[in-house]
Design an enzyme around this catalytic site. Structure first.
Site, mmCIF file in Angstrom:
data_model
loop_
_atom_site.group_PDB
_atom_site.id
_atom_site.type_symbol
_atom_site.label_atom_id
_atom_site.label_comp_id
_atom_site.label_asym_id
_atom_site.label_seq_id
_atom_site.Cartn_x
_atom_site.Cartn_y
_atom_site.Cartn_z
ATOM 1 N N SER A 134 141.602 -8.015 42.677
ATOM 2 C CA SER A 134 142.498 -9.022 43.203
ATOM 3 C C SER A 134 141.784 -9.571 44.502
ATOM 4 O O SER A 134 142.248 -10.562 45.043
ATOM 5 C CB SER A 134 143.756 -8.228 43.521
ATOM 6 O OG SER A 134 143.590 -7.343 44.601
ATOM 7 N N ASP B 154 147.695 4.524 50.632
ATOM 8 C CA ASP B 154 146.510 4.187 51.504
ATOM 9 C C ASP B 154 146.637 4.834 52.995
ATOM 10 O O ASP B 154 146.768 3.714 53.845
ATOM 11 C CB ASP B 154 145.975 3.023 51.360
ATOM 12 C CG ASP B 154 145.636 2.565 49.920
ATOM 13 O OD1 ASP B 154 145.285 3.456 49.051
ATOM 14 O OD2 ASP B 154 145.604 1.492 49.484
ATOM 15 N N GLY C 24 150.829 -0.937 47.521
ATOM 16 C CA GLY C 24 150.509 -0.222 48.657
ATOM 17 C C GLY C 24 151.416 -0.521 49.858
ATOM 18 O O GLY C 24 152.442 0.094 49.958
ATOM 19 N N ARG C 25 150.830 -1.458 50.623
ATOM 20 C CA ARG C 25 151.294 -1.740 51.811
ATOM 21 C C ARG C 25 152.945 -2.289 51.767
ATOM 22 O O ARG C 25 153.641 -2.180 52.710
ATOM 23 C CB ARG C 25 150.477 -2.781 52.807
ATOM 24 C CG ARG C 25 149.227 -2.100 53.219
ATOM 25 C CD ARG C 25 148.311 -2.998 53.656
ATOM 26 N NE ARG C 25 147.664 -3.640 52.724
ATOM 27 C CZ ARG C 25 146.432 -4.532 52.562
ATOM 28 N NH1 ARG C 25 146.300 -4.917 53.943
ATOM 29 N NH2 ARG C 25 145.938 -5.007 51.707
ATOM 30 N N LYS D 116 136.505 4.246 42.240
ATOM 31 C CA LYS D 116 135.659 2.984 41.659
ATOM 32 C C LYS D 116 134.199 3.524 41.601
ATOM 33 O O LYS D 116 133.308 3.018 42.274
ATOM 34 C CB LYS D 116 136.086 1.817 42.510
ATOM 35 C CG LYS D 116 137.216 1.232 42.836
ATOM 36 C CD LYS D 116 137.286 -0.024 43.486
ATOM 37 C CE LYS D 116 138.898 -0.319 43.391
ATOM 38 N NZ LYS D 116 139.555 0.111 44.287
ATOM 39 N N GLN E 9 142.711 -9.871 50.297
ATOM 40 C CA GLN E 9 143.700 -9.552 49.193
ATOM 41 C C GLN E 9 144.738 -10.594 48.709
ATOM 42 O O GLN E 9 145.262 -11.345 49.558
ATOM 43 C CB GLN E 9 144.626 -8.441 49.640
ATOM 44 C CG GLN E 9 145.731 -7.895 48.863
ATOM 45 C CD GLN E 9 145.057 -7.109 47.742
ATOM 46 O OE1 GLN E 9 144.247 -7.550 46.916
ATOM 47 N NE2 GLN E 9 145.624 -6.076 47.396
HETATM 48 N N1 5IU Z 1 143.004 -2.327 44.684
HETATM 49 C C1 5IU Z 1 143.205 -3.877 44.824
HETATM 50 N N2 5IU Z 1 142.753 -4.645 44.183
HETATM 51 C C2 5IU Z 1 141.964 -4.431 43.027
HETATM 52 C C3 5IU Z 1 141.628 -3.255 42.856
HETATM 53 C C4 5IU Z 1 142.233 -2.262 43.628
HETATM 54 O O1 5IU Z 1 144.248 -4.165 45.655
HETATM 55 O O2 5IU Z 1 141.407 -5.589 42.500
HETATM 56 I I1 5IU Z 1 140.250 -2.805 41.455
HETATM 57 C C5 5IU Z 1 143.392 -1.548 45.342
HETATM 58 C C6 5IU Z 1 143.263 -1.578 46.865
HETATM 59 C C7 5IU Z 1 144.365 -0.836 47.487
HETATM 60 C C8 5IU Z 1 145.668 -0.916 46.494
HETATM 61 O O3 5IU Z 1 144.346 0.422 47.360
HETATM 62 O O4 5IU Z 1 144.747 -1.411 45.299
HETATM 63 C C9 5IU Z 1 146.402 -2.258 47.064
HETATM 64 O O5 5IU Z 1 147.122 -2.174 48.176
HETATM 65 P P1 5IU Z 1 147.988 -3.114 48.971
HETATM 66 O O6 5IU Z 1 149.326 -3.145 47.972
HETATM 67 O O7 5IU Z 1 148.341 -2.654 50.201
HETATM 68 O O8 5IU Z 1 147.308 -4.395 49.106
#
Ligand code: 5IU
Length: 494
Positions: free
Chosen positions: A383, A266, A464-465, A321, A444
């Site tokens: 989430s 991301d 992701g992050r 999505k 989140q």
């Molecule tokens: N993502 C979520 N939660 C969800 C869904 C998708 O976090 O329930 I459906 C996506 C959003 C982001 C990635 O692109 O997964 C998680 O990123 P981080 O690990 O940086 O929070």
């Protein structure tokens, strides 16, 4: 069982058969395997005389086995009336587990008056895998209640007793399936061939600790059993069960590359995505994009990204999505600036519009060459804190994935828990994974790699992050890969 009850037991076995609480035949089960025996003990509430006999025998069995506990608790829902009768007959206070409280999180899980440290006896009607009992045990234990025994009406002898014993709970059954079969045969109610067919099925369809369960059983229990099974099977085995070509490929890739890490790239500059993809590529099975956040998108970027995917052997997942009517998602998938269907092996979609979401997406695909197949991950949980998804939505999302003929297009489910679906040919993708934080500032919610894989049933963890904001993204990718993979190895070795 005490001797004077043995005639009562036999009479009850015949009575249960006569009121269709169990049947023999060829029953098509949801999980795709046929069972020669089908139990439905829900019907007994319509026969107060049967309720009386069953509860009397349960109470006698409890006394006989000296199962003294401070409370009794029925496994929802079929066993609730039975537990009530047991409670009243032996003057033992009852606890009620609320199945639906989970969806909202604030309501009490266990109703009734109790203290931490109290003991509780479980009451259940039919046991296949034992997973329903374990769900109830888990909720009681989270309140500090001690559970050591479960009294059940029928043990299907498919491994349930051993499965719950692993969690410290001993099963005491009134009937085994073999007893029912022999009794009915001796009474001239069923043929020898039926006894043999059921016995053969029961011995073949076992839920072993090594995960060699094949599936089957009565409908609800079979789905649960399979669910238990899904997280125990290896990715190699599951690739054989997958109906979607991309899911098959992804399972195989995960097994051979030894990674169940999906990197969520991301970031908003094309070169940054390519840089991260190159550094982390050797350690991931999937690279997840949000193509609409890229500020300098070009076809050249896609060509480079595909080259990296090929070089490092990972698949591309566009986390779009989709959520609109069929015609619109078809255009969004195949047309516009990004032409997602041209390059993304996989996409994500909401189930909010119903089944038409899959038909709309499929409509964007022309003739697909081998190795260029496309697939979808359907969202059944999120989430984000406070999201509006409830158990019914989750259940219907699972139905859209597994029923109605589109399973060849559905690679998996995006969700947060192992009970979201049962079919082992689907892949559970779980985002919200981070080692050192539990939330971000925008809702989140994070879990650790071990928790999502071992407790929540994730087959692939999305990070992701946790990786892209690390000082050394490659090192972070290796850490997440190692932890997610080790958790998976431990899960299947159990
Ligand atoms: N993502 C979520 N939660 C969800 C869904 C998708 O976090 O329930 I459906 C996506 C959003 C982001 C990635 O692109 O997964 C998680 O990123 P981080 O690990 O940086 O929070």
């Amino acid at each position: 069982m005490v001797a004077q009850n043995s005639d009562k037991m036999k009479a009850l076995a015949i009575k249960l058969f006569e009121i269709n609480a169990f049947k023999f035949g060829d029953f098509k089960m949801k999980v795709g395997i046929n069972s020669p025996v089908y139990f439905d003990l829900r019907v007994i509430v319509s026969y107060p005389d049967v309720m009386q006999i069953v509860s009397d025998l349960l109470v006698a069995h409890i006394t006989d086995q000296q199962l003294s506990a401070k409370h009794v608790c029925g496994v929802p829902y079929t066993a609730l009336p039975l537990a009530t009768l047991v409670s009243v007959n032996q003057n033992t206070p009852m606890l009620v587990r609320r199945k639906e409280a989970k969806a909202y999180g604030t309501k009490k899980l266990i109703e009734g008056i109790y203290n931490a440290g109290d003991t509780c006896l479980i009451v259940e009607d039919v046991v296949t895998s034992g997973s329903s009992i374990l769900d109830t045990v888990k909720d009681l234990q989270s309140e500090g209640i001690v559970v050591t025994d479960a009294v059940v009406v029928v043990d299907r002898e498919q491994g349930g007793a051993a499965n719950i014993a692993k969690h410290g709970v001993k099963m005491h059954s009134l009937f085994t399936l073999s007893f029912l079969l022999n009794t009915l045969h001796a009474a001239g109610k069923i043929e020898k061939a039926t006894v043999d067919a059921v016995a053969k099925y029961i011995s073949a369809v076992q839920i072993n600790s090594d995960g060699s369960f094949v599936g089957g059983g009565d409908k609800s229990d079979a789905v649960k059993a399979n669910d238990l099974q899904r997280t125990r099977l290896t990715y190699e085995n599951r690739s054989n069960l997958a109906k979607s070509a991309v899911a098959k490929r992804l399972f195989q890739l995960m097994a051979s590359k030894q990674t169940n890490l999906c990197l969520s790239a991301d970031v908003t500059k094309a070169d940054d995505i390519l840089d991260i993809a190159d550094k982390c590529g050797p350690y991931i099975c999937l690279l997840k994009t949000h193509i609409d956040i890229v500020e300098d998108f070009s076809e050249g970027f896609i060509t480079n990204l595909q080259a990296l995917a090929k070089r490092h052997n990972f698949l591309l997942l566009e986390d779009r999505k989709f959520a609109d009517i069929g015609n619109t998602v078809s255009l969004q998938y195949g047309k516009g600036l990004y032409k997602i269907s041209n390059w993304a092996d996989l996409v994500t979609a909401h189930t909010l519009p119903g089944r038409s979401i899959l038909q709309g997406l499929k409509a964007a695909l022309g003739n697909v060459e081998a190795g260029q197949e496309r697939g979808v991950f359907l969202l059944s949980e999120m989430s984000a804190s406070g999201n509006l998804i409830d158990d019914k939505y989750k259940e219907n999302s699972n139905k859209i994935a597994t029923e109605g003929g589109d399973i060849d297009f559905v690679a998996g489910i995006v969700c947060q828990s192992s009970n979201a679906f049962a079919f082992p040919g689907l892949i559970q993708l779980t985002p919200g994974v981070k080692i050192d934080e539990s939330v971000d500032k925008l809702g989140q919610q994070y879990q650790t790699p071990e928790l999502v894989v071992k407790e929540r049933g994730a087959d692939i963890g999305v990070v992701g992050r946790g990786i892209i904001q690390a000082n050394d993204v490659q090192k972070a990718a290796i850490t997440y890969r190692d932890r997610l993979w080790t958790a998976y190895k431990e899960r299947v070795a159990k």
